[in-house]
Design an enzyme around this catalytic site. Sequence first.
Site, short mmCIF file in Angstrom:
data_model
loop_
_atom_site.label_atom_id
_atom_site.label_comp_id
_atom_site.label_asym_id
_atom_site.label_seq_id
_atom_site.Cartn_x
_atom_site.Cartn_y
_atom_site.Cartn_z
N PHE A 1 -0.90 8.52 -3.37
CA PHE A 1 -0.45 7.62 -2.30
C PHE A 1 -1.08 8.00 -0.95
CE2 PHE A 1 2.86 7.60 -5.52
CZ PHE A 1 2.99 6.24 -5.76
N HIS A 2 -2.42 8.14 -0.96
CA HIS A 2 -3.13 8.43 0.27
C HIS A 2 -4.62 8.13 0.12
CE1 HIS A 2 -3.49 12.29 -1.96
NE2 HIS A 2 -4.69 12.33 -1.39
N ALA A 3 -5.30 8.18 1.24
CA ALA A 3 -6.76 8.06 1.29
C ALA A 3 -7.26 9.16 2.23
CB ALA A 3 -7.19 6.69 1.79
#
Length: 132
Positions: free
Chosen positions: A49-51
């Site tokens: 749940f990230h970049a």
Amino acid sequence: MSLIQWIDFKEIGDHRGNLVALEGNRNIPFDIKRVYYLYGLQPDLPRGFHAHRELVQVAVCINGQCDILMDNGHSKQTVRLDSPTKGLLVNVMQWHEMSNFSEDCVLMVLASDAYDESDYIRDYEDFLEQTK
């Protein structure tokens, strides 16, 4: 740039077993600065749940299997990692979510730099704004 970029690793094996060598700036497209792995994962508890703004990674499921949702802000695709001879390139500005872990899943990640919290985008709406 394609959303999904696979890297096939050469497998060396005989009756004694198999070996895969991962080398920075050879079959890994960057200098490897950090290696970490996830294990003991709960099948129903997704991760990620990230970049990243600058970090590039290669994810390899060295045991078991899992799914990874890749999202560049314009398109999404879920792929299955289930082979220690195949790596998934997670490029800059690619939102990713890992899920559906098998009980024996060991997911190894090779990273182009050391951990830096300021490089993370953890809010999906912020990510979408930055990919416009």
